[in-house]
Write a protein that holds these residues in place. Structure first.
Motif, PDB file in Angstrom:
ATOM      1  N   MET A   1      -7.099   8.944  -1.823  1.00 29.24           N
ATOM      2  CA  MET A   1      -5.841   8.234  -1.740  1.00 29.24           C
ATOM      3  C   MET A   1      -5.848   7.340  -0.512  1.00 29.24           C
ATOM      4  SD  MET A   1      -2.102   9.962  -1.667  1.00 29.24           S
ATOM      5  CE  MET A   1      -0.668   8.969  -1.770  1.00 29.24           C
ATOM      6  N   ASN A   2      -5.319   6.150  -0.646  1.00 31.15           N
ATOM      7  CA  ASN A   2      -5.276   5.206   0.460  1.00 31.15           C
ATOM      8  C   ASN A   2      -3.883   5.140   1.066  1.00 31.15           C
ATOM      9  OD1 ASN A   2      -7.972   4.362   0.159  1.00 31.15           O
ATOM     10  ND2 ASN A   2      -7.392   2.996  -1.503  1.00 31.15           N
ATOM     11  N   ASP A   3      -3.826   4.620   2.285  1.00 24.66           N
ATOM     12  CA  ASP A   3      -2.539   4.349   2.901  1.00 24.66           C
ATOM     13  C   ASP A   3      -1.819   3.318   2.039  1.00 24.66           C
ATOM     14  OD1 ASP A   3      -3.481   5.973   4.936  1.00 24.66           O
ATOM     15  OD2 ASP A   3      -3.957   4.319   6.275  1.00 24.66           O
ATOM     16  N   SER A   4      -0.495   3.332   2.089  1.00 29.72           N
ATOM     17  CA  SER A   4       0.283   2.370   1.310  1.00 29.72           C
ATOM     18  C   SER A   4       1.434   1.858   2.160  1.00 29.72           C
ATOM     19  CB  SER A   4       0.810   3.020   0.035  1.00 29.72           C
ATOM     20  OG  SER A   4       1.680   4.092   0.345  1.00 29.72           O
ATOM     21  N   VAL A   5       2.052   0.801   1.687  1.00 26.54           N
ATOM     22  CA  VAL A   5       3.204   0.231   2.370  1.00 26.54           C
ATOM     23  C   VAL A   5       4.382   0.272   1.409  1.00 26.54           C
ATOM     24  CG1 VAL A   5       4.167  -1.827   3.464  1.00 26.54           C
ATOM     25  CG2 VAL A   5       1.763  -1.260   3.803  1.00 26.54           C
ATOM     26  N   GLU A   6       5.508   0.768   1.902  1.00 23.59           N
ATOM     27  CA  GLU A   6       6.735   0.838   1.110  1.00 23.59           C
ATOM     28  C   GLU A   6       7.867   0.197   1.896  1.00 23.59           C
ATOM     29  OE1 GLU A   6       7.984   4.643  -0.404  1.00 23.59           O
ATOM     30  OE2 GLU A   6       5.910   5.338  -0.577  1.00 23.59           O
ATOM     31  N   GLU A   7       8.768  -0.408   1.181  1.00 21.34           N
ATOM     32  CA  GLU A   7      10.009  -0.905   1.773  1.00 21.34           C
ATOM     33  C   GLU A   7      11.050   0.189   1.540  1.00 21.34           C
ATOM     34  OE1 GLU A   7      11.943  -4.086   3.778  1.00 21.34           O
ATOM     35  OE2 GLU A   7       9.904  -4.148   3.010  1.00 21.34           O
ATOM     36  N   ILE A   8      11.550   0.781   2.623  1.00 19.08           N
ATOM     37  CA  ILE A   8      12.521   1.864   2.525  1.00 19.08           C
ATOM     38  C   ILE A   8      13.724   1.503   3.388  1.00 19.08           C
ATOM     39  CG2 ILE A   8      12.985   4.321   2.850  1.00 19.08           C
ATOM     40  CD1 ILE A   8       9.948   4.812   2.718  1.00 19.08           C
ATOM     41  N   GLY A   9      14.850   1.329   2.755  1.00 19.30           N
ATOM     42  CA  GLY A   9      16.066   1.028   3.509  1.00 19.30           C
ATOM     43  C   GLY A   9      15.939  -0.199   4.379  1.00 19.30           C
TER      44      GLY A   9
END
Length: 119
Positions: free
Chosen positions: A1-9
């Motif tokens: 699994m790789n690092d990921s980027v999420e938009e949270i709040g």
């Protein structure tokens, strides 16, 4: 699994994978900060599996060094996962976590759902 980027709040969060290089010493802090800047993140979510045991032993001063460096570079940090065993064995760590969670820069959350609710 790789690092990921999420938009949270409204916050761009670098969510580190459960496996990968550990943040086991002060020299490792820059690797996590560099990834965050590379992905233009404002917060790094690091699973407890990516932290060396020394992070949770406050006498090593690693947690303090990590917190200070993240704050100095205006990068928020969330430690994600169950740390109850560590807290049960250390009043100082319990106090550190409680104080950190009162602020805005360093948080300890049981899971990403808890982090999402805070953001």
């Amino acid at each position: 699994m790789n690092d990921s980027v999420e938009e949270i709040g409204g916050v761009r969060v670098l969510v580190c994978a459960a496996d990968g290089e550990k943040l086991a010493g002060e020299a490792d802090i820059n690797d996590f900060l560099s990834k965050a800047w590379e992905h233009e993140a404002g917060l790094v979510a690091i699973p407890v599996t990516r932290l060396g045991d020394n992070f949770f032993r406050l006498r090593t001063r690693l947690a303090g060094a990590v917190a200070q460096k993240f704050v100095n570079y205006r990068m928020r940090l969330a430690v994600i996962g169950d740390i109850s065993a560590w807290i049960a064995g250390s009043d100082a760590l319990r106090d550190f976590v409680r104080e950190a969670n009162r602020g805005q820069d360093i948080w300890f959350a049981a899971d990403l759902a808890e982090l999402r609710s805070r953001l």
